[in-house]
Each structure stands twice: as C-alpha cells, then as structure tokens.
Design an enzyme around this catalytic site. Structure first.
Site, PDB file in Angstrom:
ATOM      1  N   GLU A 142      -4.379  -2.147   4.239  1.00 18.92           N
ATOM      2  CA  GLU A 142      -2.674  -3.637   3.681  1.00 18.92           C
ATOM      3  C   GLU A 142      -3.557  -3.923   4.363  1.00 18.92           C
ATOM      4  O   GLU A 142      -3.889  -4.848   4.911  1.00 18.92           O
ATOM      5  CB  GLU A 142      -1.775  -2.745   5.000  1.00 18.92           C
ATOM      6  CG  GLU A 142      -1.685  -1.051   3.994  1.00 18.92           C
ATOM      7  CD  GLU A 142      -0.262  -0.442   4.966  1.00 18.92           C
ATOM      8  OE1 GLU A 142       0.675   0.240   4.292  1.00 18.92           O
ATOM      9  OE2 GLU A 142      -0.091  -0.748   6.140  1.00 18.92           O
ATOM     10  N   ASP A 158       0.699   7.115   7.446  1.00 18.18           N
ATOM     11  CA  ASP A 158       1.268   7.649   6.550  1.00 18.18           C
ATOM     12  C   ASP A 158       0.427   9.338   6.805  1.00 18.18           C
ATOM     13  O   ASP A 158       0.394  10.355   6.837  1.00 18.18           O
ATOM     14  CB  ASP A 158       0.569   7.771   4.943  1.00 18.18           C
ATOM     15  CG  ASP A 158       2.519   6.599   4.885  1.00 18.18           C
ATOM     16  OD1 ASP A 158       3.092   6.959   4.656  1.00 18.18           O
ATOM     17  OD2 ASP A 158       1.887   5.739   4.539  1.00 18.18           O
TER      18      ASP A 158
END
Length: 389
Positions: A142, A158
C-alpha cells in the site's frame, strides 16, 4: 469480494501539504520492481488506487499515466486489464507511480480477476472461498504519494503471503527499507502456525497442488470460522477484571504527554475520563473479532479522543501488554506477545522480520512498530519480491 477503492492504512495519509521549507514531491517517481523470488512463474503487477487530485478510482500504466475506471455494473463487470509484466527472477523493471492512494498488487503465474461495480473497484477478498482470486498466489503493498511525500508499506493486515520488501530513497541519497524477512522467515511463519493448536493452523490456505497461498489474518480467521470466536476471550476477561479494581492510563500522543485519559471498568463498561474527571468515551467489553480487526467494539473514528484511545487499546490487546503495563501505549517490543493468549499471527510475523517491524494488525503503527518507509522528498522507490524460504 468487497467493493471500494484501494485505500492505504493509517500510516499513509491520503492528503496533506508539504512543509513550507520542503519541496513538493514530483508528479511521478520511479518505482523499481525487482524479482528475487526464485520462482519460475510469470509475475503480473498492478498499480491501482484513487487519484488524489480528482478522487477518481483507476489504474496507472508503466509511465505513471492515470486511467480512470469505466463505469461498472451489477453484477460486476470485468475491469480493463491493467497488468504489467515483471521480468523473470533475478531481473528488475522500473515503472513510474503518480500521486495516488493505492496498492501495488503482484501475482504469480496468473493475472488477477478485477471487477467493477456501480460503486467502484471490487478488491480481492480471499477469505471468501468463492472469490475468483482465491487460488492465485498474490500479495500487495500500500502507498500514498502526495505533495508531502511518499508513504509505502509492507502489509500483513489481511494476510501473510508472497514475501516482499519496500524501500524509498530521498534527496540525500539515503535509502530506507522495511518488510524483509529473516532467512527462513517465510517458511518459519507458515510452519509454526501450522503446528500451533487452537485453530491457528486453519489460517494457512493451500492450493490443490500443495502450494501455500497465504496465511489469513486472525480477524478474517474468526470471520470465516477458521479460528474460534473466543480465541482472545480469556485475556479480554482478565483485562476487564483487572481494571475493575485499578486504573488504566492512556497517553495516546507521544508529542503530547500531558494529554492523558484514565480507564476504569464499571458495570461491564470501561469508561475513560479526562483530567477533569469527565467521561470522554466508553467501551463495552470487546470480543476477539473486535480485537483482531481493531473495529466493531473497538471502533477508532478519525477524531482526537475516542480514536486515539481505541488505537492504543487495540495495540495493547493484540500485543497482550494491558495486564503487564497499566500505562499505555507500551512501546517496548520486549514485552509484546508474552501472554499464553495472544495474537500468535502477529507474534510470528514480527519475530521473523529482519528489523522486527511488521503491519500484522491495523494499528501496528502504535509505537512505530510498522513496516513503513516514508520520505518527504522521494527520488525513487522500490518493491522487491523476496525468496519463499
């Protein structure tokens, strides 16, 4: 799958202005992707996210040109193929990334299946067994690039999957990196969790050919039933009992030591008071899902009171420091994950990182233990696909 744009975690703000004496980051910067995976599979890379100047969702090509997604449908329609091929193992490719808040996805051997709904991009959700990307080996990083610089992370919030590390080089020529595992670290995380009782082994997902695809985060594990819903219950109960007879002090801002809140449990609720004794926020006793996900009963709104207190509680629960230290946050890694009931997923990942830093739960940045690199005037960045050893 869940609909929505690619949004970075709290480490990567999506807006911001540079300091008056700092130059604004350029419109695009080079990102070098190095394939050190040792795998023979073709690797596909995607740069997807939200254009900060317009708020539009879309993708960027290798030159850093932004392309908005076309309108989606219901049921979701296939997204345009935004994949970029990466050279074989041992080689590199440099692309340019524009000012986005987004994700750099990479997949091995097969392109990812992205769809568009009327609400935007549908992201892979591998906790769903019917997700079309469930049997693809992939991962993502990210980032946010804006006028205030670059924030780039290696995330395991995640899932823990295909290993990689990130780096950024500033105007001074210094390079900062994060996310690299110790030798044997990838197999170590997988094998240790597979051998651990209590449902942790169920977090490991494999393909029919035996390939390990990923280890789901415990939050997703609870959500899918792979991990028992009461995994953290004993620790949570002990915390609630302790602070029914003593006080928990939370000092959420490192640069504001005089901003303190006191938490006590009364009637099953933990109430936090300020220096004047006024209740500023309250928490019902959380469940394991709330702890692992840092949400629901531990919701953290983007405010100056509840959110910062909740972030601190979330970190204390996951690292199991709330019983050993009544002054939070506890930022010394030496005391993390020492209780028999703890976030074993986060424990194993941090233990096998070369620098001890990881993003194993949403607020792992409390105390700066996250795998993040940042520079206010980035000259170049990198994502290195690391060996599966």
């Amino acid at each position: 799958m869940t609909a929505g744009g690619a949004v970075a975690h709290a480490d990567a703000p999506v807006s911001g202005a540079p300091a008056s004496d700092a130059p604004a980051a350029p419109a695009t910067i080079p990102l070098t992707i190095t394939n050190n995976s040792g795998r023979a599979d073709t690797v596909y890379v995607y740069n997807l996210g939200t254009e900060l100047s317009s708020g539009r969702q879309g993708w960027a090509d290798a030159a850093g040109t932004f392309h908005p997604w076309p309108a989606g449908g219901n049921p979701p329609t296939p997204a345009p193929d935004a994949s970029l091929a990466v050279p074989a193992t041992g080689q590199s490719r440099t692309i340019r990334i524009p000012k986005l808040s987004g994700r750099i996805y990479f997949s091995y051997g097969q392109k990812l299946d992205f769809r568009l709904t009327t609400g935007g991009l549908v992201q892979p959700a591998v906790q769903n067994p019917s997700d079309p990307n469930r049997n693809i080996l992939f991962n993502w990083s990210e980032y946010t690039l804006n006028d205030a610089g670059l924030w780039l992370n290696s995330t395991q919030v995640d899932m823990f999957s295909a290993p990689y590390s990130v780096g950024v080089t500033g105007a001074d020529g210094a390079t900062r990196s994060a996310g690299r595992l110790k030798p044997g670290g990838y197999r170590g995380v997988v094998d240790t969790l597979r051998a651990r009782p209590g449902g942790w082994a169920n977090l490991v997902q494999t393909r029919s050919d035996g390939t390990v695809l990923r280890v789901l985060s415990p939050g997703h594990g609870v959500g899918t039933g792979a991990l028992p819903a009461g995994t953290m219950a004993d620790y949570i109960d002990r915390v609630w009992r302790k602070y029914a007879t003593s006080a928990l002090t939370v000092t959420p801002f490192a640069d504001q030591p005089n901003v303190r809140y006191t938490g006590r449990v009364s009637g099953g609720t933990m109430n936090f008071t300020n220096a004047q004794g006024a209740v500023v926020t309250s928490f019902q006793k959380p469940d394991s899902d709330s702890v692992f996900g840092c949400h629901k009963l531990l919701d953290a709104p983007n405010d100056q009171v509840r959110g910062p207190i909740s972030r601190t509680l979330c970190a204390g629960f996951n690292r199991t420091t709330l019983l050993t230290n009544p002054s939070q946050p506890d930022t010394s890694a030496a005391g993390f994950y020492q209780d028999a009931v703890t976030n074993q997923y986060a424990r194993e990942i941090h233990a096998r990182m070369a620098d001890g830093r990881a993003y194993a739960f949403a607020f792992d940045d409390v105390g700066a233990h996250e795998s993040l690199v940042h520079d206010g005037n980035p000259q170049k960045a990198s994502v290195t696909l690391d060996p599966f050893d």
